[in-house]
Design a protein around this motif. Sequence first.
Motif, PDB file in Angstrom:
ATOM      1  N   ARG A  90      43.937  45.977  36.117  1.00  0.00           N
ATOM      2  CA  ARG A  90      44.515  45.273  37.273  1.00  0.00           C
ATOM      3  C   ARG A  90      44.211  43.773  37.255  1.00  0.00           C
ATOM      4  O   ARG A  90      44.827  43.017  37.996  1.00  0.00           O
ATOM      5  CB  ARG A  90      44.067  45.908  38.582  1.00  0.00           C
ATOM      6  N   MET A  91      43.289  43.346  36.396  1.00  0.00           N
ATOM      7  CA  MET A  91      42.899  41.935  36.324  1.00  0.00           C
ATOM      8  C   MET A  91      43.486  41.238  35.093  1.00  0.00           C
ATOM      9  O   MET A  91      43.252  40.054  34.884  1.00  0.00           O
ATOM     10  CB  MET A  91      41.374  41.815  36.288  1.00  0.00           C
ATOM     11  N   GLN A  92      44.231  41.975  34.277  1.00  0.00           N
ATOM     12  CA  GLN A  92      44.782  41.399  33.053  1.00  0.00           C
ATOM     13  C   GLN A  92      45.929  40.442  33.365  1.00  0.00           C
ATOM     14  O   GLN A  92      46.545  40.507  34.420  1.00  0.00           O
ATOM     15  CB  GLN A  92      45.248  42.517  32.114  1.00  0.00           C
ATOM     16  N   HIS A  93      46.178  39.532  32.435  1.00  0.00           N
ATOM     17  CA  HIS A  93      47.276  38.557  32.500  1.00  0.00           C
ATOM     18  C   HIS A  93      47.055  37.485  33.573  1.00  0.00           C
ATOM     19  O   HIS A  93      48.016  36.947  34.120  1.00  0.00           O
ATOM     20  CB  HIS A  93      48.625  39.254  32.682  1.00  0.00           C
ATOM     21  N   HIS A  94      45.776  37.203  33.860  1.00  0.00           N
ATOM     22  CA  HIS A  94      45.431  36.143  34.805  1.00  0.00           C
ATOM     23  C   HIS A  94      44.467  35.133  34.182  1.00  0.00           C
ATOM     24  O   HIS A  94      43.860  34.345  34.894  1.00  0.00           O
ATOM     25  CB  HIS A  94      44.812  36.727  36.082  1.00  0.00           C
ATOM     26  N   GLY A  95      44.296  35.196  32.851  1.00  0.00           N
ATOM     27  CA  GLY A  95      43.441  34.225  32.164  1.00  0.00           C
ATOM     28  C   GLY A  95      41.975  34.599  32.065  1.00  0.00           C
ATOM     29  O   GLY A  95      41.180  33.836  31.511  1.00  0.00           O
ATOM     30  N   LEU A  96      41.605  35.754  32.571  1.00  0.00           N
ATOM     31  CA  LEU A  96      40.199  36.139  32.569  1.00  0.00           C
ATOM     32  C   LEU A  96      39.676  36.413  31.160  1.00  0.00           C
ATOM     33  O   LEU A  96      38.554  36.037  30.827  1.00  0.00           O
ATOM     34  CB  LEU A  96      39.987  37.358  33.474  1.00  0.00           C
ATOM     35  N   GLY A  97      40.471  37.023  30.309  1.00  0.00           N
ATOM     36  CA  GLY A  97      40.053  37.267  28.930  1.00  0.00           C
ATOM     37  C   GLY A  97      39.762  35.968  28.201  1.00  0.00           C
ATOM     38  O   GLY A  97      38.760  35.843  27.491  1.00  0.00           O
TER      39      GLY A  97
END
Length: 167
Positions: A90-97
């Motif tokens: 749910r947190m992917q594709h927001h720059g967190l990686g």
Amino acid sequence: MGMSVTISAATEQDAEHILKLQYLCYQAEAELYGDYGIEPLTQSLADLRAELARGHALVARLGGEVVASVRATVEQDGTARIAKLIVHPRMQHHGLGGRLLDAIELRCAAEGGAKRFRLFTGHRSESNLRLYRSRGYAPVGTEQVGPRLTVVTLEKECAPGDYAASA
């Protein structure tokens, strides 16, 4: 979401949360390659705790919840081996990686004396490959490890002064 994500060093108390998140995150990889016996899905809590103790590990928290993690070790030759970069679906594709990758590179360079960074992913893991390439990693080798999986190793050099200002 209303809360900001914070990145910090992983602690022993984070081990169970990291293992559960790892299990969740690697389901998609297992499905992609048709192999549910991959190491991230079979790693024991004791093995994870040992891995945390011998290297660098970071977690990203949303409030009190661990939503992402990454681990690395720095070898004597200055190569930082980065592994298990995971972000809750749910947190992917927001720059967190990318933020976690930058943070572990900084930690390895500042505290571990890293001169280069190396990581690997599967050949079909397009989003992983895209992230790594966007952060300056280039493929340096491939190895077929099974009938459906070829592992791509990527590397980048740590340019002098890249991490000195933040160290």
